[in-house]
Design a protein around this motif. Structure first.
Motif, PDB file in Angstrom:
ATOM      1  N   UNK A  35       0.840  -1.277   0.068  1.00  0.00           N
ATOM      2  CA  UNK A  35       0.161  -0.036  -0.101  1.00  0.00           C
ATOM      3  C   UNK A  35       0.831   1.432   0.074  1.00  0.00           C
ATOM      4  N   UNK A  36       1.825   1.395   0.630  1.00  0.00           N
ATOM      5  CA  UNK A  36       2.775   2.390   0.844  1.00  0.00           C
ATOM      6  C   UNK A  36       3.737   2.745  -0.500  1.00  0.00           C
ATOM      7  N   UNK A  37       3.717   1.629  -1.099  1.00  0.00           N
ATOM      8  CA  UNK A  37       4.507   1.716  -2.659  1.00  0.00           C
ATOM      9  C   UNK A  37       3.671   2.313  -3.602  1.00  0.00           C
ATOM     10  N   UNK A  38       2.274   1.871  -3.358  1.00  0.00           N
ATOM     11  CA  UNK A  38       1.141   2.577  -4.360  1.00  0.00           C
ATOM     12  C   UNK A  38       0.892   4.272  -3.991  1.00  0.00           C
ATOM     13  N   UNK A  39       1.075   4.194  -2.771  1.00  0.00           N
ATOM     14  CA  UNK A  39       0.805   5.744  -2.470  1.00  0.00           C
ATOM     15  C   UNK A  39       2.107   6.567  -2.940  1.00  0.00           C
ATOM     16  N   UNK A  40       3.370   5.872  -2.761  1.00  0.00           N
ATOM     17  CA  UNK A  40       4.417   6.840  -3.186  1.00  0.00           C
ATOM     18  C   UNK A  40       4.799   7.142  -4.443  1.00  0.00           C
ATOM     19  N   UNK A  41       4.504   5.831  -5.275  1.00  0.00           N
ATOM     20  CA  UNK A  41       4.507   5.926  -6.895  1.00  0.00           C
ATOM     21  C   UNK A  41       3.417   6.400  -7.730  1.00  0.00           C
ATOM     22  N   UNK A  42       2.042   6.295  -7.289  1.00  0.00           N
ATOM     23  CA  UNK A  42       1.056   6.245  -8.236  1.00  0.00           C
ATOM     24  C   UNK A  42       0.494   7.868  -7.952  1.00  0.00           C
ATOM     25  N   UNK A  43      -0.197   8.482  -8.875  1.00  0.00           N
ATOM     26  CA  UNK A  43      -1.128   9.583  -8.588  1.00  0.00           C
ATOM     27  C   UNK A  43      -1.962   9.164  -7.947  1.00  0.00           C
ATOM     28  N   UNK A  44      -2.348  10.087  -7.088  1.00  0.00           N
ATOM     29  CA  UNK A  44      -3.249   9.837  -5.833  1.00  0.00           C
ATOM     30  C   UNK A  44      -4.649   9.260  -6.300  1.00  0.00           C
ATOM     31  N   UNK A  45      -5.123   9.643  -7.530  1.00  0.00           N
ATOM     32  CA  UNK A  45      -6.476   9.145  -8.094  1.00  0.00           C
ATOM     33  C   UNK A  45      -6.196   7.534  -8.338  1.00  0.00           C
ATOM     34  N   UNK A  46      -5.151   7.247  -9.003  1.00  0.00           N
ATOM     35  CA  UNK A  46      -4.853   5.977  -9.040  1.00  0.00           C
ATOM     36  C   UNK A  46      -4.520   4.971  -7.815  1.00  0.00           C
ATOM     37  N   UNK A  47      -3.917   5.713  -6.987  1.00  0.00           N
ATOM     38  CA  UNK A  47      -3.612   4.886  -5.562  1.00  0.00           C
ATOM     39  C   UNK A  47      -4.951   4.587  -4.999  1.00  0.00           C
ATOM     40  N   UNK A  48      -6.024   5.516  -5.098  1.00  0.00           N
ATOM     41  CA  UNK A  48      -7.338   5.427  -4.439  1.00  0.00           C
ATOM     42  C   UNK A  48      -7.696   4.047  -5.619  1.00  0.00           C
ATOM     43  N   UNK A  49      -7.662   3.867  -6.748  1.00  0.00           N
ATOM     44  CA  UNK A  49      -7.996   2.377  -7.173  1.00  0.00           C
ATOM     45  C   UNK A  49      -7.520   1.412  -6.862  1.00  0.00           C
ATOM     46  N   UNK A  50      -6.143   1.640  -6.642  1.00  0.00           N
ATOM     47  CA  UNK A  50      -5.244   0.289  -5.955  1.00  0.00           C
ATOM     48  C   UNK A  50      -5.833  -0.056  -4.481  1.00  0.00           C
ATOM     49  N   UNK A  51      -6.205   1.081  -3.793  1.00  0.00           N
ATOM     50  CA  UNK A  51      -6.620   1.078  -2.587  1.00  0.00           C
ATOM     51  C   UNK A  51      -7.969  -0.110  -2.627  1.00  0.00           C
ATOM     52  N   UNK A  52      -8.500   0.449  -3.466  1.00  0.00           N
ATOM     53  CA  UNK A  52      -9.986   0.060  -3.468  1.00  0.00           C
ATOM     54  C   UNK A  52      -9.964  -1.359  -4.032  1.00  0.00           C
ATOM     55  N   UNK A  53      -9.025  -1.729  -4.872  1.00  0.00           N
ATOM     56  CA  UNK A  53      -8.911  -3.162  -5.147  1.00  0.00           C
ATOM     57  C   UNK A  53      -8.572  -4.019  -4.041  1.00  0.00           C
ATOM     58  N   UNK A  54      -7.743  -3.625  -3.398  1.00  0.00           N
ATOM     59  CA  UNK A  54      -7.408  -4.600  -2.020  1.00  0.00           C
ATOM     60  C   UNK A  54      -8.411  -4.409  -1.131  1.00  0.00           C
ATOM     61  N   UNK A  55      -9.025  -3.409  -0.830  1.00  0.00           N
ATOM     62  CA  UNK A  55     -10.450  -3.225   0.197  1.00  0.00           C
ATOM     63  C   UNK A  55     -11.428  -4.257  -0.300  1.00  0.00           C
ATOM     64  N   UNK A  56     -11.645  -4.111  -1.668  1.00  0.00           N
ATOM     65  CA  UNK A  56     -12.623  -5.126  -1.964  1.00  0.00           C
ATOM     66  C   UNK A  56     -12.387  -6.566  -2.308  1.00  0.00           C
ATOM     67  N   UNK A  57     -10.914  -6.662  -2.530  1.00  0.00           N
ATOM     68  CA  UNK A  57     -10.333  -7.976  -2.287  1.00  0.00           C
ATOM     69  C   UNK A  57     -10.447  -8.624  -0.940  1.00  0.00           C
ATOM     70  N   UNK A  58     -10.850  -7.775  -0.060  1.00  0.00           N
ATOM     71  CA  UNK A  58     -10.986  -8.381   1.170  1.00  0.00           C
ATOM     72  C   UNK A  58     -12.439  -8.656   1.624  1.00  0.00           C
ATOM     73  N   UNK A  59     -13.380  -7.788   1.208  1.00  0.00           N
ATOM     74  CA  UNK A  59     -14.623  -8.201   1.355  1.00  0.00           C
ATOM     75  C   UNK A  59     -15.311  -9.219   0.574  1.00  0.00           C
ATOM     76  N   UNK A  60     -14.587  -9.561  -0.545  1.00  0.00           N
ATOM     77  CA  UNK A  60     -15.153 -10.698  -1.247  1.00  0.00           C
ATOM     78  C   UNK A  60     -15.115 -11.991  -0.583  1.00  0.00           C
TER      79      UNK A  60
END
Length: 536
Positions: free
Chosen positions: A321-346
């Protein structure tokens, strides 16, 4: 790490979270049966899913937020040793091709909802069925907890919930909200909710990994620089490396093999499998599921990228998650974080449903209320799914995250001990029911005691899943050693029981049940005792 809240990333995360929440509740209307008060409908989606729905459901089930966070985190911390997850997912698909279609067929024929249903029907033993059910529930609980750990890791990196000094309720409020939403739509929609949400989850994960594997290396100077940076780090620290050393090869191989044998023993894996509408759907899925292994291999490389990007975290689970925060633009970091979060809910939803079905069918129905109606079974299963999630939440909030991970590893050791009864029973009736129970007990005791004796820098006990293999002297996966002992004891005791002419249980299955398909002439679903309240 950001000192404040990443507003853009959080907004994107909330958008996708609201989207999947709406889908979760709307799923109750998707393919809804006239009478949905049965475990077939609530717990197995009406056994109606086709190839692609099953593929997404199994992918959402097996490739979790824990996978997304922990596999590259293992590479980040230990190097190539963390890649064991890639070969074990390659090994598992030829393995399940041999037995999952048989399990689907006999379960369809007799209306089995859980693996314990099959074990009881095959060996005529409620005791052995209870052992399998309890093992499944115990192994699943910490697995659900780890999905919540994945959500919490994302929230921490986004700066949501405040710092360590923040009031505990405010700090954990976002996780509590996510938990409440998960519990509500699972209760309402059953397995249909994660089946529908899995489409969004897997699509997001594939997009994020495709972008990450191209975009991040470009920013870091290419894969040559990434591997060079990782190699330098491991050379300096003396821990791990780009290639496992000689001492780690046994651990690597036994962990990969043992994990492959254990993966489809988990109740949630079987629940997703039995939700498919035909035997052929299962066979097709074993051929296309390896696409996820390709994704997993690319995902693992993110661990090396985190090293090259200079990510420094005290908790390795935060590295990606920190790698995504550091490397991606904020909006795409949000997409990546959503992928992980939804990847937990399912997977959390599927796991809680699977554990609830085990309790309802093989504890409540078999031992507490044998005359329970299908509607009563469904109600108990819904309530149990809530309690299972509450237990996982308490586990996450009350214990160190490392403890949750190590108990999940212990769960893998436990669930592997159900392999002889389940897979063995699908191919032969030779094993005696009491011998299987004795082998299970030996494997469980040895695995638990051996894991208890493993220490780590943060724990005196249950600090890992590898220990010295008796008689060989190499360090290997405890679960596989326990499994070998389990099989040996089962075989020896079977010879003894046969010699003593110990009473065998009644087998309610027939040879043709294991190859039957939904469309075969004359094949109708029989209602076993767990559904109809009658005996065969």
């Amino acid at each position: 790490m950001n000192d404040g809240v990443n507003g853009v990333a959080l907004a994107v995360f909330i958008f996708f979270f609201v989207l999947v929440t709406a889908m979760g509740f709307l799923a109750a209307r998707w393919r809804r049966a006239a009478n949905d008060q049965s475990l077939d409908e609530w717990g197995l989606g009406g056994r109606s899913f086709g190839t692609w729905v099953t593929w997404f459901l199994l992918g959402g089930d097996l490739y979790t937020a824990y996978t997304f966070v922990a596999v590259p985190a293992a590479i980040y911390a230990a190097g190539a040793a963390g890649f064991f997850a890639v070969p074990y997912t390659i090994l598992v698909y030829p393995l399940i091709f041999t037995f999952l279609p048989r399990l689907w067929s006999v379960s369809h024929k007799h209306g089995y909802v859980t693996t314990s249903d099959f074990v009881r029907g095959r060996f005529g033993s409620k005791g052995l069925s209870l052992a399998v059910a309890v093992t499944g529930i115990l192994a699943t609980m910490p697995y659900i907890a780890l999905q919540l750990v994945g959500i919490q890791a994302v929230l921490d990196v986004m700066g949501v919930g405040g710092g360590e000094d923040t009031n505990w309720f405010i700090k954990d409020l976002p996780l509590l909200i996510a938990f409440g939403v998960l519990a509500a739509y699972t209760y309402s929609s059953g397995l249909r909710a994660p089946a529908l949400i899995a489409f969004v989850k897997d699509t997001l994960i594939y997009i994020v990994i495709a972008v990450a594997i191209i975009y991040i290396p470009i920013k870091l100077g290419g894969f040559d620089d990434i591997f060079a940076a990782a190699g330098d780090k491991f050379d300096e620290s003396g821990k791990g490396g780009l290639v496992p050393d000689h001492g780690g090869q046994w651990t690597y191989a036994t962990l990969a093999l043992g994990s492959a044998l254990a993966l489809f023993m988990y109740p949630h894996s079987i629940t997703a499998t039995l939700s498919s509408r035909s035997r052929e759907v299962i066979r097709r899925n074993t051929t296309i599921l390896p696409l996820y292994s390709l994704m997993l291999g690319l995902l693992a490389l993110l661990g090396f990228m985190a090293i090259a990007a200079g990510v420094k975290v005290e908790n390795g689970q935060l590295a990606i998650p920190q790698l995504f925060e550091n490397m991606f633009p904020d909006w795409f970091a949000g997409v990546a974080f959503a992928a992980i979060g939804i990847g937990a809910l399912v997977p959390a939803a599927i796991m809680s449903i699977a554990a609830a079905n085990l309790f309802t069918r093989n504890i409540y129905k078999d031992f507490i209320k044998p005359d329970a109606t299908p509607a009563q079974e469904t109600k108990v299963s819904k309530l149990t799914s809530l309690l299972v999630k509450v237990g996982a939440l308490v586990f996450v909030l009350g214990m160190d995250k490392t403890v949750a991970i190590n108990f999940q590893l212990l769960g893998g050791i436990w669930i592997l001990q159900t392999f002889p009864a389940l897979v063995g029973g699908l191919f032969t009736r030779w094993f005696h029911r009491w011998a299987l129970l004795g082998g299970w007990a030996v494997g469980m005791v040895y695995g638990t005691v051996a894991a208890y004796g493993v220490a780590s820098p943060t724990q005196k006990h249950f600090g890992g899943s590898s220990d010295q293999i008796p008689g060989i002297g190499e360090i290997g996966y405890i679960g596989l050693t326990a499994f070998v002992l389990n099989v040996v004891v089962t075989v020896v005791l079977t010879f003894v029981m046969r010699a003593l002419k110990a009473p065998d249980g009644v087998d309610e299955t027939k040879p043709g049940d294991y190859t039957a398909d939904a469309g075969d002439p004359g094949v109708e679903v029989e209602l076993p005792p767990a559904t109809a309240g009658t005996s065969h």
